[in-house]
Design a protein around this motif. Sequence first.
Motif, PDB file in Angstrom:
ATOM      1  N   ASP A  43      68.525  19.222  34.834  1.00 42.08           N
ATOM      2  CA  ASP A  43      68.034  17.820  34.106  1.00 42.08           C
ATOM      3  C   ASP A  43      69.373  16.930  34.189  1.00 42.08           C
ATOM      4  OD1 ASP A  43      66.330  19.228  33.117  1.00 42.08           O
ATOM      5  OD2 ASP A  43      66.913  19.400  31.063  1.00 42.08           O
ATOM      6  N   TYR A  44      70.702  17.321  34.066  1.00 41.72           N
ATOM      7  CA  TYR A  44      71.556  16.424  34.294  1.00 41.72           C
ATOM      8  C   TYR A  44      72.599  16.217  35.552  1.00 41.72           C
ATOM      9  CZ  TYR A  44      71.670  16.129  29.252  1.00 41.72           C
ATOM     10  OH  TYR A  44      71.428  15.806  27.884  1.00 41.72           O
ATOM     11  N   ILE A  45      72.568  17.146  36.428  1.00 42.74           N
ATOM     12  CA  ILE A  45      73.276  17.191  37.580  1.00 42.74           C
ATOM     13  C   ILE A  45      72.493  17.102  38.970  1.00 42.74           C
ATOM     14  CG2 ILE A  45      74.969  18.320  38.885  1.00 42.74           C
ATOM     15  CD1 ILE A  45      76.050  17.468  35.872  1.00 42.74           C
ATOM     16  N   SER A  46      71.676  18.167  39.229  1.00 40.79           N
ATOM     17  CA  SER A  46      70.622  18.044  40.411  1.00 40.79           C
ATOM     18  C   SER A  46      69.660  18.883  40.364  1.00 40.79           C
ATOM     19  CB  SER A  46      71.683  18.290  41.602  1.00 40.79           C
ATOM     20  OG  SER A  46      70.951  18.516  42.703  1.00 40.79           O
ATOM     21  N   ASP A  48      68.258  19.749  43.230  1.00 37.82           N
ATOM     22  CA  ASP A  48      67.898  20.576  44.586  1.00 37.82           C
ATOM     23  C   ASP A  48      69.278  21.023  44.865  1.00 37.82           C
ATOM     24  OD1 ASP A  48      69.343  18.019  44.813  1.00 37.82           O
ATOM     25  OD2 ASP A  48      68.365  17.545  46.756  1.00 37.82           O
ATOM     26  N   GLN A  49      70.525  20.721  44.423  1.00 41.28           N
ATOM     27  CA  GLN A  49      71.498  21.442  44.888  1.00 41.28           C
ATOM     28  C   GLN A  49      72.113  22.318  43.662  1.00 41.28           C
ATOM     29  OE1 GLN A  49      72.520  21.368  47.809  1.00 41.28           O
ATOM     30  NE2 GLN A  49      70.915  20.060  48.248  1.00 41.28           N
ATOM     31  N   ILE A  50      72.833  23.428  44.057  1.00 39.71           N
ATOM     32  CA  ILE A  50      73.067  24.537  42.923  1.00 39.71           C
ATOM     33  C   ILE A  50      74.693  24.331  42.611  1.00 39.71           C
ATOM     34  CG2 ILE A  50      71.283  26.062  43.248  1.00 39.71           C
ATOM     35  CD1 ILE A  50      73.191  27.885  44.807  1.00 39.71           C
ATOM     36  N   HIS A  51      75.670  23.680  43.246  1.00 43.70           N
ATOM     37  CA  HIS A  51      76.843  23.576  43.298  1.00 43.70           C
ATOM     38  C   HIS A  51      77.600  22.256  43.622  1.00 43.70           C
ATOM     39  CE1 HIS A  51      81.164  24.674  43.898  1.00 43.70           C
ATOM     40  NE2 HIS A  51      81.024  25.742  43.274  1.00 43.70           N
ATOM     41  N   PRO A  52      78.620  21.839  42.998  1.00 37.94           N
ATOM     42  CA  PRO A  52      79.048  20.496  43.343  1.00 37.94           C
ATOM     43  C   PRO A  52      79.553  20.345  44.758  1.00 37.94           C
ATOM     44  CG  PRO A  52      80.137  21.504  41.115  1.00 37.94           C
ATOM     45  CD  PRO A  52      79.293  22.591  41.724  1.00 37.94           C
ATOM     46  N   ASP A  53      79.924  21.387  45.340  1.00 40.67           N
ATOM     47  CA  ASP A  53      80.356  21.230  46.731  1.00 40.67           C
ATOM     48  C   ASP A  53      79.105  20.799  47.634  1.00 40.67           C
ATOM     49  OD1 ASP A  53      82.817  21.789  46.046  1.00 40.67           O
ATOM     50  OD2 ASP A  53      82.575  24.034  46.790  1.00 40.67           O
ATOM     51  N   HIS A  54      77.866  21.177  47.082  1.00 39.69           N
ATOM     52  CA  HIS A  54      76.723  21.096  47.877  1.00 39.69           C
ATOM     53  C   HIS A  54      76.044  19.463  47.870  1.00 39.69           C
ATOM     54  CE1 HIS A  54      76.588  25.742  48.004  1.00 39.69           C
ATOM     55  NE2 HIS A  54      77.488  25.030  48.558  1.00 39.69           N
ATOM     56  N   VAL A  55      76.299  18.940  46.743  1.00 41.43           N
ATOM     57  CA  VAL A  55      75.670  17.709  46.517  1.00 41.43           C
ATOM     58  C   VAL A  55      75.730  16.522  47.719  1.00 41.43           C
ATOM     59  CG1 VAL A  55      75.762  17.907  44.037  1.00 41.43           C
ATOM     60  CG2 VAL A  55      77.426  16.558  44.962  1.00 41.43           C
ATOM     61  N   THR A  56      74.585  15.919  47.924  1.00 44.83           N
ATOM     62  CA  THR A  56      74.618  15.040  49.026  1.00 44.83           C
ATOM     63  C   THR A  56      74.525  13.647  48.470  1.00 44.83           C
ATOM     64  OG1 THR A  56      72.138  15.099  49.134  1.00 44.83           O
ATOM     65  CG2 THR A  56      73.367  16.945  50.219  1.00 44.83           C
ATOM     66  N   ASP A  57      74.383  12.649  49.446  1.00 40.88           N
ATOM     67  CA  ASP A  57      74.062  11.232  49.010  1.00 40.88           C
ATOM     68  C   ASP A  57      72.662  11.029  48.372  1.00 40.88           C
ATOM     69  OD1 ASP A  57      76.693  10.736  50.045  1.00 40.88           O
ATOM     70  OD2 ASP A  57      75.642   9.789  51.969  1.00 40.88           O
ATOM     71  N   LYS A  58      71.898  11.882  48.251  1.00 39.80           N
ATOM     72  CA  LYS A  58      70.636  11.847  47.264  1.00 39.80           C
ATOM     73  C   LYS A  58      70.812  12.169  45.899  1.00 39.80           C
ATOM     74  CE  LYS A  58      68.248  14.824  49.795  1.00 39.80           C
ATOM     75  NZ  LYS A  58      67.046  15.676  50.310  1.00 39.80           N
ATOM     76  N   ASN A  59      71.840  12.850  45.786  1.00 35.00           N
ATOM     77  CA  ASN A  59      72.225  13.039  44.205  1.00 35.00           C
ATOM     78  C   ASN A  59      72.760  12.051  43.701  1.00 35.00           C
ATOM     79  OD1 ASN A  59      72.554  15.900  45.991  1.00 35.00           O
ATOM     80  ND2 ASN A  59      71.452  15.940  44.055  1.00 35.00           N
ATOM     81  N   LEU A 130      89.313  25.458  35.808  1.00 40.61           N
ATOM     82  CA  LEU A 130      88.049  25.617  36.683  1.00 40.61           C
ATOM     83  C   LEU A 130      87.967  23.998  37.170  1.00 40.61           C
ATOM     84  CD1 LEU A 130      86.018  27.209  33.663  1.00 40.61           C
ATOM     85  CD2 LEU A 130      87.028  28.243  35.471  1.00 40.61           C
ATOM     86  N   ASP A 131      88.840  23.760  38.197  1.00 38.19           N
ATOM     87  CA  ASP A 131      88.764  22.324  38.627  1.00 38.19           C
ATOM     88  C   ASP A 131      88.181  22.143  39.998  1.00 38.19           C
ATOM     89  OD1 ASP A 131      90.616  23.713  40.357  1.00 38.19           O
ATOM     90  OD2 ASP A 131      92.124  22.494  39.827  1.00 38.19           O
ATOM     91  N   ASN A 132      87.210  23.027  40.246  1.00 35.33           N
ATOM     92  CA  ASN A 132      86.866  22.856  41.552  1.00 35.33           C
ATOM     93  C   ASN A 132      85.384  21.970  41.646  1.00 35.33           C
ATOM     94  OD1 ASN A 132      85.190  24.861  40.199  1.00 35.33           O
ATOM     95  ND2 ASN A 132      84.719  26.309  41.946  1.00 35.33           N
ATOM     96  N   GLY A 133      85.390  20.793  40.947  1.00 33.15           N
ATOM     97  CA  GLY A 133      84.184  19.897  41.068  1.00 33.15           C
ATOM     98  C   GLY A 133      83.468  20.085  39.907  1.00 33.15           C
ATOM     99  N   PRO A 134      83.886  20.506  38.832  1.00 33.57           N
ATOM    100  CA  PRO A 134      82.812  20.700  37.634  1.00 33.57           C
ATOM    101  C   PRO A 134      82.635  18.949  37.173  1.00 33.57           C
ATOM    102  CG  PRO A 134      85.132  20.988  36.776  1.00 33.57           C
ATOM    103  CD  PRO A 134      85.057  21.048  38.275  1.00 33.57           C
ATOM    104  N   ILE A 135      81.444  18.877  36.408  1.00 29.82           N
ATOM    105  CA  ILE A 135      80.897  17.666  35.923  1.00 29.82           C
ATOM    106  C   ILE A 135      80.813  17.755  34.534  1.00 29.82           C
ATOM    107  CG2 ILE A 135      78.900  15.783  36.035  1.00 29.82           C
ATOM    108  CD1 ILE A 135      79.059  18.512  39.005  1.00 29.82           C
TER     109      ILE A 135
END
Length: 160
Positions: A43-46, A48-59, A130-135
């Motif tokens: 609902d809030y992040i993506s 189609d992607q399951i991890h911040p490292d995988h988000v793309t320009d579509k997100n 936990l600083d590996n890309g959390p939102i």
Amino acid sequence: MYQPLECFSKNWIFKRNDPKVEPEDLQEIRLLSEQRAAQIWHDYISDDQIHPDHVTDKNWLKKNTTQVPSGKLQWEKTWDSEQTSLPDDLLVHFSAWGDDTTVFFCCHNELVFEVKWGVFKRTWKAFLFLDNGPILVGKKKKQAAQFHSNGWVNLLMRES
């Protein structure tokens, strides 16, 4: 909906003496069940992607329209200092949030914490182990931030 914080393999981050998380704040930090975490992530992040490292320009996270002008800030220097409050520019970005605003600290699609903004402001140093890309997003709020392990945070405005 929730699971015991002890189920989180790195629950030690909330039980250290430095930074100290007071017992009353610890009780307010909620680890979402994997099913509820997946729903919040969707609902809030993506969707189609399951991890911040995988988000793309579509997100929305990567779109230019969601980036706050001059919204890249250094968080790690404050984290390393004796200062206990969030960096001032982060507080300004989230100034529309009341202390009772429900926020989600989203690490990936199966690891999401729910906490009130007032508690997060007091315990942010523990969360940023936990600083590996959390939102960080607020329930029904547009302001958001993504924290990076290089010590920087991107200030964002979620799309509707």
